[in-house]
Design a protein around this motif. Structure first.
Motif, PDB file in Angstrom:
ATOM      1  N   ALA A 329       0.821  -1.206   0.000  1.00  0.00           N
ATOM      2  CA  ALA A 329       0.000   0.000   0.000  1.00  0.00           C
ATOM      3  C   ALA A 329       0.855   1.255   0.000  1.00  0.00           C
ATOM      4  CB  ALA A 329      -0.916   0.001   1.216  1.00  0.00           C
ATOM      5  N   GLY A 330       0.469   2.238  -0.792  1.00  0.00           N
ATOM      6  CA  GLY A 330       1.124   3.541  -0.798  1.00  0.00           C
ATOM      7  C   GLY A 330       0.041   4.603  -0.693  1.00  0.00           C
ATOM      8  N   ASP A 331       0.334   5.794  -1.138  1.00  0.00           N
ATOM      9  CA  ASP A 331      -0.691   6.840  -1.058  1.00  0.00           C
ATOM     10  C   ASP A 331      -1.065   7.344  -2.443  1.00  0.00           C
ATOM     11  OD1 ASP A 331       1.648   8.066  -1.680  1.00  0.00           O
ATOM     12  OD2 ASP A 331       1.759   9.293   0.132  1.00  0.00           O
ATOM     13  N   SER A 332      -0.910   6.476  -3.412  1.00  0.00           N
ATOM     14  CA  SER A 332      -1.257   6.899  -4.768  1.00  0.00           C
ATOM     15  C   SER A 332      -2.651   6.436  -5.161  1.00  0.00           C
ATOM     16  CB  SER A 332      -0.238   6.335  -5.763  1.00  0.00           C
ATOM     17  OG  SER A 332      -0.344   4.921  -5.813  1.00  0.00           O
ATOM     18  N   ASP A 333      -3.336   5.814  -4.213  1.00  0.00           N
ATOM     19  CA  ASP A 333      -4.710   5.430  -4.515  1.00  0.00           C
ATOM     20  C   ASP A 333      -5.638   5.868  -3.376  1.00  0.00           C
ATOM     21  OD1 ASP A 333      -3.704   3.695  -2.671  1.00  0.00           O
ATOM     22  OD2 ASP A 333      -4.630   1.905  -3.532  1.00  0.00           O
ATOM     23  N   GLY A 334      -6.872   5.998  -3.702  1.00  0.00           N
ATOM     24  CA  GLY A 334      -7.836   6.443  -2.690  1.00  0.00           C
ATOM     25  C   GLY A 334      -9.240   6.118  -3.161  1.00  0.00           C
ATOM     26  N   PRO A 335     -10.207   6.475  -2.353  1.00  0.00           N
ATOM     27  CA  PRO A 335     -11.610   6.156  -2.686  1.00  0.00           C
ATOM     28  C   PRO A 335     -12.023   6.807  -4.012  1.00  0.00           C
ATOM     29  CG  PRO A 335     -11.458   7.629  -0.774  1.00  0.00           C
ATOM     30  CD  PRO A 335     -10.081   7.183  -1.071  1.00  0.00           C
ATOM     31  N   ALA A 336     -12.896   6.127  -4.704  1.00  0.00           N
ATOM     32  CA  ALA A 336     -13.390   6.656  -5.967  1.00  0.00           C
ATOM     33  C   ALA A 336     -14.247   7.899  -5.702  1.00  0.00           C
ATOM     34  CB  ALA A 336     -14.219   5.603  -6.676  1.00  0.00           C
ATOM     35  N   PRO A 337     -14.187   8.868  -6.590  1.00  0.00           N
ATOM     36  CA  PRO A 337     -14.983  10.087  -6.410  1.00  0.00           C
ATOM     37  C   PRO A 337     -16.478   9.796  -6.529  1.00  0.00           C
ATOM     38  CG  PRO A 337     -13.975  10.058  -8.587  1.00  0.00           C
ATOM     39  CD  PRO A 337     -13.445   8.861  -7.845  1.00  0.00           C
ATOM     40  N   GLY A 338     -17.246  10.581  -5.880  1.00  0.00           N
ATOM     41  CA  GLY A 338     -18.702  10.511  -6.012  1.00  0.00           C
ATOM     42  C   GLY A 338     -19.367   9.452  -5.165  1.00  0.00           C
TER      43      GLY A 338
END
Lengths: 338, 338
Positions: A329-338
């Motif tokens: 895990a890194g910080d280049s991904d996150g929850p999808a918008p909307g």
DNA sequence: CTTACTTACCAAAGCGTTTTGGGTTATCAT
DNA sequence: ATGATAACCCAAAACGCTTTGGTAAGTAAG
């Protein structure tokens, strides 16, 4: 200090000394110890050349790399080689490096094996249909493939479970709510790319997500190529909310493209790259990655397989090794918008 | 198909066949031709192991590289090796790769040469005071240094005229009107850095320019390190109008720092980097560079020197080779402001 | 017609190991 | 005591080449 001298010094025959040193059972424990100690004390080292001649083996393995390929410059190659030499050293084998133009590659194999310079080969950067493997199989030359070809039942190989890696990556993004996932991949002639691609499709199917053809982009194995691919993706009317890149060379380029466009990873878009991003690229974010054992460990694993191969008597199952990837895990991904 | 078989087929003795193939003069032209043709036709290849044993030479040269060094990952290394293998192939020699921890490096030399696995070594990344060279010299092991150490009179080496390179770079900048020139360099323990540094000072003196201590920065052999060095330079109250970076690893970082700060090369600041900027860095500008022969040609040159060394009988002057660098103009430099 | 070279070839002795095919001595049951 | 078995050890052959130290035939000079 040769064998004869050592034997004379011990009042033994060369035969006995040789057999003592090589662990034969027809030497008494006492004698063996005496021999081993004397060898140690006098600094005896067997002459590998004479050894090879007598045994009919070169005690060396060959690795041929193409001169003009992009990936000659791939630092990871050298790291694998590093682990390999280290592992081979332990079983007293040498690594012989040969170069060849792609055109002359088969000739080089022929020259080395026919000239008895090496006992076996390592074939790197395997293609789905790999003529080198076909050739070596048909010629009866022992080899270990670094990466499987499509038809890989009948020979030894070391590989990663690439398909599983992509499934992992897709599952992670799907879990974050992403429904529109792009995929940048190397030429599918490379089997690693083929496998990862298959894994991507399977992962998408398992997550019940549609695969959009316009978000499936092929890039070369080069940073610039990944850069262009990502730019192409960004220029489309509809953008995916997440992208997976199937190799770190193209990944570096892709990430640089996002930076150049001012798109923030983890917020504006989610990115997962295979094999991480090497520290020499001056990219500061931690990229979420599908990672495999270090190149160095990979090399050592291959050395193990190689020594089994040459020892003979091992079933094929012990000569094939599949490594499971992990998601880092890194910080280049996150929850999808909307 | 061994020598004996070939001899039998020709109704000649093994001796004659061997001597015919190896260019001895006591074979008639007619016989020699017959032998050569038959060897060709029957695909005879001498067994290199038997050859080595009989001749008392390994017909291989060794190259040891440290496991933990940053520059294991240096792609240029692999390219030099590529040229080297190609050149060695022509003289029927093999390249043996061995790895070692820095601590165990001398042991590795010992093992390989004592075990008669190689006839000579290549020592890479030479330091000003290099214990490996001291060791090999004192042990009487033949070697070729890739880069000179400070005291380089007595052994074979291949090197670039690094001092001249820096003089060239300074002269170019001085010619453009620059008076305030910064210099980012690697550890001066590396002799290449030492030489380039000396050349920088000489060039400045010859141009009648003052050298400002605060613009003389040391960076590691890594991109990130060059990045930081350039940032440090930019943060100073007074900035130089031009900067030279003595290696391309740090150079990439330095250039990236300028981009990140929005400083335009060739307009706001002039930059010259050694060895150019590799295309994998996604930097689009053409950096003005001090360039040397390609890594590949370098490798071939070293192969030539190596075969001379092993042939023996060459004076030291023919075993030392100095390549002149050239200045390759790009658009990263321009006239000094004001 | 010797004598002395030169030319073209070859048998045999290495090179330093491993392997083969015994041989010698002790051990043991008969 | 005797044959069988096991435990140790060794001489010699082999690996495939190069090198040494010749020999025999041809040629030139005396």
């Amino acid at each position: 200090m040769d064998l004869k001298a050592l034997a004379a010094h011990l009042n033994l025959s060369a035969t006995t000394v040789s057999r003592a040193l090589n662990g034969y059972s027809d030497v008494s424990a006492k004698t063996r110890q005496r021999v081993v100690e004397a060898a140690q004390a006098l600094g005896y080292q067997p002459n590998p050349v004479a050894r090879s001649l007598a045994m009919g083996r070169a005690n060396a393995i060959g690795i041929v790399y193409p001169l003009e390929a992009d990936d000659v410059a791939d630092p990871r190659f050298l790291q694998v080689v590093s682990g390999l030499t280290e592992g081979l050293m332990e079983v007293n084998m040498d690594l012989l490096l040969a170069s060849a133009t792609h055109k002359g590659e088969l000739d080089t194999y022929d020259r080395l094996v026919h000239g008895r310079r090496v006992d076996a080969f390592i074939v790197a950067r395997t293609l789905c249909q790999d003529e080198r493997i076909d050739y070596l199989q048909q010629a009866g030359v022992p080899f270990l493939a670094y990466g499987r070809s499509t038809d890989c039942q009948a020979y030894p190989w070391f590989d990663f479970d690439n398909e599983a890696g992509s499934v992992l990556a897709v599952a992670r993004l799907a879990g974050l709510g992403h429904r529109h996932i792009g995929y940048i991949h190397a030429s599918l002639h490379y089997n690693f790319a083929h496998q990862r691609h298959a894994g991507f499709l399977r992962g998408m199917a398992e997550a019940g997500l549609p695969v959009a053809g316009q978000w499936l982009l092929q890039a070369g194995l080069a940073r610039r190529s990944g850069y262009q691919a990502m730019m192409g993706l960004l220029d489309q009317d509809q953008r995916p909310s997440a992208v997976i890149v199937d190799n770190n060379l193209a990944g570096v380029g892709a990430v640089r493209a996002l930076l150049d466009r001012g798109i923030v990873m983890g917020r504006d878009i989610s990115v997962i790259v295979y094999d991480g991003i090497p520290p020499d690229t001056l990219l500061t974010q931690h990229i979420t990655s599908v990672v495999q054992p270090t190149q160095h460990r990979t090399g050592k694993h291959m050395a193990t397989l190689m020594s089994r191969l040459l020892a003979g008597g091992h079933p094929l199952s012990e000569l094939q090794m599949l490594c499971q990837p992990e998601l880092q895990a890194g910080d280049s991904d996150g929850p999808a918008p909307g």
